[in-house]
Scaffold this motif. Structure first.
Motif, short mmCIF file in Angstrom:
data_model
loop_
_atom_site.label_atom_id
_atom_site.label_comp_id
_atom_site.label_asym_id
_atom_site.label_seq_id
_atom_site.Cartn_x
_atom_site.Cartn_y
_atom_site.Cartn_z
N GLY A 4 0.83 -1.19 0.00
CA GLY A 4 0.00 0.00 0.00
C GLY A 4 0.87 1.24 0.00
N VAL A 5 0.42 2.25 -0.70
CA VAL A 5 1.16 3.50 -0.70
C VAL A 5 0.29 4.59 -0.08
CG1 VAL A 5 2.62 2.96 -2.68
CG2 VAL A 5 0.39 4.03 -3.04
N ILE A 6 0.94 5.53 0.54
CA ILE A 6 0.23 6.60 1.23
C ILE A 6 0.09 7.79 0.30
CG2 ILE A 6 0.35 8.24 3.15
CD1 ILE A 6 2.00 5.96 4.60
N LEU A 7 -1.12 8.33 0.25
CA LEU A 7 -1.37 9.54 -0.53
C LEU A 7 -1.44 10.72 0.41
CD1 LEU A 7 -4.04 8.31 -3.08
CD2 LEU A 7 -1.58 8.49 -3.39
N ARG A 8 -0.61 11.72 0.12
CA ARG A 8 -0.49 12.86 1.02
C ARG A 8 -0.96 14.14 0.33
NH1 ARG A 8 5.17 13.67 3.95
NH2 ARG A 8 5.79 13.98 1.83
N CYS A 9 -1.72 14.93 1.06
CA CYS A 9 -2.19 16.22 0.57
C CYS A 9 -1.00 17.16 0.36
CB CYS A 9 -3.16 16.81 1.59
SG CYS A 9 -3.71 18.47 1.18
N VAL A 10 -0.95 17.79 -0.82
CA VAL A 10 0.19 18.66 -1.11
C VAL A 10 0.12 19.97 -0.33
CG1 VAL A 10 0.59 17.69 -3.41
CG2 VAL A 10 -0.93 19.66 -3.16
N ASP A 11 -1.06 20.31 0.16
CA ASP A 11 -1.20 21.56 0.89
C ASP A 11 -0.81 21.43 2.37
OD1 ASP A 11 -1.99 22.99 -1.27
OD2 ASP A 11 -3.84 23.74 -0.36
N CYS A 12 -1.49 20.54 3.06
CA CYS A 12 -1.27 20.44 4.51
C CYS A 12 -0.41 19.25 4.89
CB CYS A 12 -2.62 20.35 5.22
SG CYS A 12 -3.51 18.84 4.86
N GLY A 39 -11.55 20.63 1.08
CA GLY A 39 -11.75 20.74 -0.36
C GLY A 39 -10.98 19.67 -1.09
N HIS A 40 -11.14 19.66 -2.40
CA HIS A 40 -10.42 18.68 -3.19
C HIS A 40 -9.02 19.20 -3.52
CE1 HIS A 40 -14.31 16.75 -3.54
NE2 HIS A 40 -13.67 15.69 -3.92
N ILE A 41 -8.05 18.50 -3.04
CA ILE A 41 -6.67 18.89 -3.19
C ILE A 41 -5.92 17.74 -3.85
CG2 ILE A 41 -4.63 19.77 -1.97
CD1 ILE A 41 -7.02 21.52 -1.41
N THR A 42 -4.87 18.08 -4.57
CA THR A 42 -4.04 17.04 -5.16
C THR A 42 -3.32 16.28 -4.05
OG1 THR A 42 -3.71 18.37 -7.13
CG2 THR A 42 -2.15 16.58 -6.76
N HIS A 43 -3.42 14.97 -4.14
CA HIS A 43 -2.70 14.11 -3.21
C HIS A 43 -1.62 13.37 -3.97
CE1 HIS A 43 -6.14 14.98 -0.70
NE2 HIS A 43 -5.59 14.35 0.32
N LYS A 44 -0.45 13.37 -3.42
CA LYS A 44 0.65 12.69 -4.07
C LYS A 44 1.14 11.52 -3.24
CE LYS A 44 2.55 16.35 -6.92
NZ LYS A 44 3.70 17.23 -7.17
N GLN A 45 1.67 10.58 -3.97
CA GLN A 45 2.19 9.40 -3.29
C GLN A 45 3.41 9.77 -2.46
OE1 GLN A 45 3.14 6.20 -5.94
NE2 GLN A 45 4.51 5.26 -4.47
N LYS A 46 3.38 9.32 -1.25
CA LYS A 46 4.54 9.53 -0.38
C LYS A 46 5.60 8.49 -0.72
CE LYS A 46 5.69 9.48 4.52
NZ LYS A 46 5.22 8.98 5.83
N LYS A 47 6.82 8.95 -0.83
CA LYS A 47 7.88 8.01 -1.18
C LYS A 47 8.26 7.17 0.02
CE LYS A 47 10.72 6.05 -3.73
NZ LYS A 47 11.58 6.01 -4.84
#
Ligand SMILES: [Zn+2]
Length: 47
Positions: A4-12, A39-47
């Motif tokens: 599993g990979v973690i998706l992290r909000c780019v804002d907070c 709100g809807h924010i881009t979430h990126k995969q945490k390395k």
């Protein structure tokens, strides 16, 4: 091995979602709802 990979909000930087990355070479980037940003924010995969 699939992990599993973690998706992290780019804002907070909140770690809101866990998903699976089938294409391991590409980083996942998805717009999802963040309760902290409210709100809807881009979430990126945490390395
Ligand atoms: Zn956020």
């Amino acid at each position: 091995m699939r992990e599993g990979v973690i998706l992290r909000c780019v804002d907070c930087k909140n770690e809101n979602y866990i998903t699976k990355n089938d294409k391991r070479k590409e980083k996942i980037e998805v717009k999802k709802f963040c309760s902290k940003c409210n709100g809807h924010i881009t979430h990126k995969q945490k390395k």
